[in-house]
Design an enzyme around this catalytic site. Structure first.
Site, PDB file in Angstrom:
ATOM      1  N   GLU A 120      36.372  38.829  58.192  1.00 45.62           N
ATOM      2  CA  GLU A 120      36.909  38.946  59.552  1.00 45.62           C
ATOM      3  C   GLU A 120      37.077  40.414  59.962  1.00 45.62           C
ATOM      4  O   GLU A 120      36.849  40.769  61.111  1.00 45.62           O
ATOM      5  CB  GLU A 120      38.236  38.187  59.657  1.00 45.62           C
ATOM      6  CG  GLU A 120      38.003  36.676  59.587  1.00 45.62           C
ATOM      7  CD  GLU A 120      39.288  35.875  59.653  1.00 45.62           C
ATOM      8  OE1 GLU A 120      40.119  36.067  58.748  1.00 45.62           O
ATOM      9  OE2 GLU A 120      39.460  35.095  60.600  1.00 45.62           O
ATOM     10  N   GLU A 128      38.461  30.030  53.582  1.00 48.05           N
ATOM     11  CA  GLU A 128      39.849  29.625  53.864  1.00 48.05           C
ATOM     12  C   GLU A 128      40.064  28.125  53.748  1.00 48.05           C
ATOM     13  O   GLU A 128      41.102  27.669  53.279  1.00 48.05           O
ATOM     14  CB  GLU A 128      40.261  30.087  55.267  1.00 48.05           C
ATOM     15  CG  GLU A 128      40.520  31.575  55.387  1.00 48.05           C
ATOM     16  CD  GLU A 128      39.288  32.407  55.670  1.00 48.05           C
ATOM     17  OE1 GLU A 128      38.156  31.907  55.475  1.00 48.05           O
ATOM     18  OE2 GLU A 128      39.444  33.571  56.085  1.00 48.05           O
TER      19      GLU A 128
HETATM   20  N1  CAA Z   1      44.419  37.503  47.043  1.00 44.08           N
HETATM   21  C1  CAA Z   1      45.129  37.815  45.955  1.00 44.08           C
HETATM   22  N2  CAA Z   1      44.603  37.857  44.716  1.00 44.08           N
HETATM   23  C2  CAA Z   1      43.298  37.575  44.591  1.00 44.08           C
HETATM   24  C3  CAA Z   1      42.493  37.225  45.686  1.00 44.08           C
HETATM   25  C4  CAA Z   1      43.100  37.214  46.959  1.00 44.08           C
HETATM   26  N3  CAA Z   1      42.401  36.945  48.062  1.00 44.08           N
HETATM   27  N4  CAA Z   1      41.240  36.987  45.247  1.00 44.08           N
HETATM   28  C5  CAA Z   1      41.255  37.188  43.929  1.00 44.08           C
HETATM   29  N5  CAA Z   1      42.490  37.530  43.526  1.00 44.08           N
HETATM   30  C6  CAA Z   1      42.907  37.893  42.174  1.00 44.08           C
HETATM   31  C7  CAA Z   1      42.778  36.723  41.217  1.00 44.08           C
HETATM   32  O1  CAA Z   1      43.947  35.923  41.234  1.00 44.08           O
HETATM   33  C8  CAA Z   1      42.579  37.443  39.904  1.00 44.08           C
HETATM   34  O2  CAA Z   1      43.838  37.915  39.498  1.00 44.08           O
HETATM   35  P1  CAA Z   1      44.173  38.048  37.950  1.00 44.08           P
HETATM   36  O3  CAA Z   1      43.185  39.009  37.395  1.00 44.08           O
HETATM   37  O4  CAA Z   1      45.594  38.498  37.939  1.00 44.08           O
HETATM   38  O5  CAA Z   1      43.991  36.656  37.423  1.00 44.08           O
HETATM   39  C9  CAA Z   1      41.765  38.663  40.290  1.00 44.08           C
HETATM   40  O6  CAA Z   1      41.985  38.844  41.697  1.00 44.08           O
HETATM   41  C10 CAA Z   1      40.283  38.527  40.047  1.00 44.08           C
HETATM   42  O7  CAA Z   1      39.835  37.327  40.642  1.00 44.08           O
HETATM   43  P2  CAA Z   1      38.822  36.364  39.878  1.00 44.08           P
HETATM   44  O8  CAA Z   1      39.261  36.164  38.476  1.00 44.08           O
HETATM   45  O9  CAA Z   1      38.645  35.159  40.730  1.00 44.08           O
HETATM   46  O10 CAA Z   1      37.500  37.265  39.881  1.00 44.08           O
HETATM   47  P3  CAA Z   1      36.001  36.862  40.132  1.00 44.08           P
HETATM   48  O11 CAA Z   1      35.213  38.097  40.037  1.00 44.08           O
HETATM   49  O12 CAA Z   1      35.631  35.677  39.299  1.00 44.08           O
HETATM   50  O13 CAA Z   1      35.928  36.352  41.646  1.00 44.08           O
HETATM   51  C11 CAA Z   1      36.302  36.399  44.010  1.00 44.08           C
HETATM   52  C12 CAA Z   1      36.188  37.222  42.705  1.00 44.08           C
HETATM   53  C13 CAA Z   1      34.957  35.772  44.357  1.00 44.08           C
HETATM   54  C14 CAA Z   1      36.704  37.352  45.089  1.00 44.08           C
HETATM   55  C15 CAA Z   1      37.346  35.277  43.808  1.00 44.08           C
HETATM   56  O14 CAA Z   1      38.526  35.843  43.297  1.00 44.08           O
HETATM   57  C16 CAA Z   1      37.718  34.547  45.062  1.00 44.08           C
HETATM   58  O15 CAA Z   1      37.018  33.631  45.471  1.00 44.08           O
HETATM   59  N6  CAA Z   1      38.874  34.935  45.646  1.00 44.08           N
HETATM   60  C17 CAA Z   1      39.416  34.244  46.800  1.00 44.08           C
HETATM   61  C18 CAA Z   1      38.701  34.639  48.033  1.00 44.08           C
HETATM   62  C19 CAA Z   1      39.298  33.936  49.199  1.00 44.08           C
HETATM   63  O16 CAA Z   1      39.560  32.751  49.199  1.00 44.08           O
HETATM   64  N7  CAA Z   1      39.495  34.725  50.249  1.00 44.08           N
HETATM   65  C20 CAA Z   1      40.041  34.204  51.449  1.00 44.08           C
HETATM   66  C21 CAA Z   1      41.494  34.437  51.412  1.00 44.08           C
HETATM   67  S1  CAA Z   1      42.252  33.619  52.742  1.00 44.08           S
HETATM   68  C22 CAA Z   1      42.082  34.640  54.031  1.00 44.08           C
HETATM   69  O17 CAA Z   1      41.495  35.657  53.963  1.00 44.08           O
HETATM   70  C23 CAA Z   1      42.786  34.079  55.235  1.00 44.08           C
HETATM   71  C24 CAA Z   1      42.973  34.939  56.366  1.00 44.08           C
HETATM   72  O18 CAA Z   1      42.070  35.246  57.112  1.00 44.08           O
HETATM   73  C25 CAA Z   1      44.349  35.373  56.764  1.00 44.08           C
END
Ligand code: CAA
Length: 695
Positions: A105, A125
């Site tokens: 975004e 999301e």
């Molecule tokens: N917020 C906070 N922490 C996050 C995060 C996020 N969006 N995404 C990842 N993390 C943290 C994980 O909990 C993990 O923490 P730990 O090491 O303490 O366990 C660390 O970052 C690494 O994450 P992964 O183990 O998942 O690492 P990866 O390399 O396998 O994957 C990724 C990376 C593809 C980014 C995956 O973490 C992921 O899919 N994250 C979520 C992405 C997501 O859903 N984003 C949308 C958020 S909602 C939003 O953005 C709404 C809005 O508009 C307001």
């Protein structure tokens, strides 16, 4: 401390570098940093354009999920994105790694987007029970049209940079680091004299108004029980029916509604626990052993599935069967699974041929396992058989090889004791079909070395599975809990509910299938064998349903025989097997039971109370290390609805006193079956939750 957003200027381009490892999530500090960086760049006479990029392994992977459910600290993301879009100098986002959710975004608020070749983008999301709430539902369709936006936003899928370019979401793909790619692209813009290009200024492409109703129907059918996916369609529709600012307002209202929903809480719990489940003090800092070559004992459904999973994830496999015929059948079974992968476009034919020709050997001699790094026994569930196999493995396998059993309930300590290396013995309990199901219970026996446990977790990761640590007991975590709620379901049938009403109530709760339909799928002979095995151990007051035995005696083993609780004459449209009711009636009559009515709510309360109570015992006994291990097990192995977060999360959200009160009420009628778990009683007394034990 590093600043969350660093500011520098190169070639008259202000670079805002987000530095919030590991994934540059949009914490309050990052949002404020972007705001401040933008203001500085706009005021900087030395900067003609602005480039936003991420430091480290990725662009911004989204909002900081750990801030959800807490009061929002200013500046809010929608405002930051709007200010980026309103900038009087061209703003470019350079994407690498994963630009997800709020991260994408931010990029959509920028005027131009360039990605490096491996980058992925998405609006995931919906998978967290919300929708893109910072303009994503309004800006995406302006760039891509309605269909592509609906597809991305309702599924949450990640798409490649190439696909993003094709649908118009990004402007270019450039080689190099994000900084090189971004600077090169921005310099070109400046040379061309390109100015700001706000996405809000693009008119939405014409569309068929019936499109949104069609998507609502499609999405509702696919994501039964969930509110976010259909709400995503409503939000995208607003991009086409309202002016931009009104659309943003509508998006915000829908977003806030979802943010307050229990489904959002359940899904975010699921997100965090699946990352926490592998973090165990006993393997922290422990280096797993190298595993490149695995052995599999037994080429039945389970062994073939395990072998296929290993082959598909880059391991070499030697499978041992007892006879030439069984060896051939095992090879054919594995070839069949790999053939399905080819048919589904997941594997090329030459790759399949290489796996079958070079990576897989099916033999009848244990000697062929001499160099295997890890062997998984998936033979018949019989202690004597397992002991013979482990004795042979102990003789033939190299020192340091890990000897694993796929048993679903047998005592692994007893199996380990026949070897001279109990420290190398572990349970690796796969779920059928093993190449599909994501759960792996890593069962740690009394003498299992931490290095061996760590290897179990590393192997699961390699096989793209989710590993849960379990201790030794009959059924480990999952099947032990299943035995209890399955028993509660049988009791409800004896007392008056039909299997079909129970299935319907649990599907309504959110399970993909009800317990009786699941039994039909697994094969009723499995439960029959378990009942026979456990019969000598039963307490005289145990109430074991006879109707299921009667069905098995008729040869009705469920789907595979065309008949079970359901009649599969038309396999696509099973109907209740009409002869089952008479067997249930006979069982009730023999016990002198007058059937009574159960509502769907009665059924759900009993079923869940049995599940949660046994789960609390499993945690209390130390079989599961934490409540979250139970949640992950049920989510990944037993079809528990993800949006409820798992049984322990569900219990916390409903309130533990209410669950305990149910158990105590059910105990009035059946004190033998319904014993409140000491852990549950204790938590209620202390006013604490299961989550308080998750660490
Ligand atoms: N917020 C906070 N922490 C996050 C995060 C996020 N969006 N995404 C990842 N993390 C943290 C994980 O909990 C993990 O923490 P730990 O090491 O303490 O366990 C660390 O970052 C690494 O994450 P992964 O183990 O998942 O690492 P990866 O390399 O396998 O994957 C990724 C990376 C593809 C980014 C995956 O973490 C992921 O899919 N994250 C979520 C992405 C997501 O859903 N984003 C949308 C958020 S909602 C939003 O953005 C709404 C809005 O508009 C307001």
């Amino acid at each position: 401390m590093t600043e969350p957003v660093a500011y520098s200027v190169t070639d008259r381009i202000a670079v805002l570098r987000v530095q919030n490892p590991p994934v540059n999530a949009l914490s309050q500090a990052v949002r404020a940093g972007l705001d401040a960086g933008l203001a500085r760049a706009l005021a900087d006479d030395g900067a003609d354009a602005i480039l936003i990029l991420g430091d480290g392994r990725t662009f911004i992977a989204g909002a900081d999920i750990s801030e959800f459910g807490k009061p929002l600290a200013a500046p809010g993301l929608p405002d930051v994105v709007n200010r980026i879009e309103a900038a009087g100098k061209p703003v470019v986002a350079a994407l690498h790694g994963t630009a997800l959710g709020g991260g994408l975004e931010v990029a959509l608020g920028a005027h131009y987007r360039v990605a490096v070749p491996g980058a992925k983008v998405g609006l995931p999301e919906v998978l967290l029970g919300i929708l893109p709430g910072a303009g994503g539902t309004q800006r995406t369709p302006r760039l891509t049209g309605a269909e592509a936006a609906l597809d991305m936003i309702t599924t949450g899928k990640h798409i490649s940079a190439t696909e993003a370019l094709r649908i118009g979401l990004i402007d270019a793909i450039e080689d190099g680091s994000p900084e090189e790619a971004g600077l090169r692209f921005t310099r070109r813009l400046l040379v061309e004299g390109a100015g700001p290009r706000p996405t809000r200024g693009i008119a939405p492409a014409p569309h068929d108004p019936a499109l949104f109703d069609a998507w609502r129907a499609k999405v509702a059918a696919k994501t039964r029980g969930q509110i976010a996916p259909v709400t995503c369609v409503d939000a995208v529709e607003a991009a086409f029916t309202l002016p931009f600012d009104a659309g943003l307002k509508r998006e915000r209202e829908l977003f806030s509604g979802l943010m307050a929903s229990p489904q959002r809480e359940g899904l975010i719990h699921a997100f965090f626990i699946e990352r926490k489940v592998g973090k165990l003090p006993e393997i922290a800092g422990v280096t797993p052993r190298d595993v490149a070559w695995i052995g599999v004992i037994g080429g039945g459904t389970m062994g073939a599935g395990i072998a296929a999973a290993a082959l598909l994830n880059g391991l070499s496999v030697t499978l041992v069967e007892q006879t030439e015929a069984a060896r051939g059948a095992a090879h054919a079974r594995i070839a069949g699974i790999l053939g399905d992968s080819v048919a589904r476009g997941k594997l090329t034919e030459p790759a399949r041929d290489t796996l079958l020709g070079d990576r897989l050997t099916c033999v009848t001699e244990y000697a062929a396992l001499a160099d295997a790094d890890l062997v998984i026994e998936a033979a018949f569930e019989d202690m004597a058989v397992k002991k013979t196999i482990f004795t042979a493995l102990d003789q033939h396998c190299k020192p340091g090889a890990i000897l694993a059993t796929n048993t679903s309930y047998l005592d692994i300590n007893e199996i380990a004791a026949v070897t001279a290396r109990p420290g190398d013995v572990i349970g690796l309990h796969f779920f059928s079909p093993a190449h599909v199901m994501r759960l792996l219970e890593v069962v740690v026996a009394e003498h299992t070395a931490p290095e061996v446990t760590a290897t179990g977790f590393a192997l699961a990761k390699r096989l793209k599975k989710v590993a849960v640590r379990a201790g030794v007991c009959d059924g480990f975590i999952g099947n032990r809990i299943l035995a209890s709620y399955r028993m509660a379901a049988d009791h409800m049938v004896l007392e008056g509910a039909t299997p079909y009403a129970i299935d319907a109530a649990m599907v309504d709760f959110g399970f993909a299938m009800g317990p009786f339909a699941v039994s039909d799928l697994a094969g009723l002979d499995i439960g029959w064998a378990t009942r026979k095995r456990l019969a000598p151990l039963r307490h005289p007051n145990d109430r074991i349903a006879k109707f299921a035995d009667m069905m098995c005696e008729e040869g009705w083993f469920g789907r595979k025989t065309g008949r079970g609780f359901y009649d599969y004459t038309d396999p696509k449209r099973p109907v209740p097997n009409p002869q089952v009711a008479a067997m249930i009636d006979a069982d009730r009559a023999a016990r002198g039971i007058t059937p009574r009515a159960f509502t769907a709510e009665d059924i759900q309360r009993r079923y869940m109370a049995a599940m949660i109570n046994e789960a609390a015992k499993v945690v209390g006994d130390g079989i599961a290390a934490r409540p979250l291990d139970v949640d992950v097990t049920l989510l990944y192995g037993y079809g528990f609805p993800r949006w409820r977060g798992g049984p322990m999360k569900y219990a916390d959200m409903r309130g533990l006193p209410s669950i305990l009160a149910d158990i105590e009420a059910f105990a009035q009628d059946d004190p033998h079956f319904w014993h409140p778990a000491p852990l549950l009683t204790d938590l209620v007394a202390r006013g604490a939750s299961f989550d308080s034990l998750n660490g």
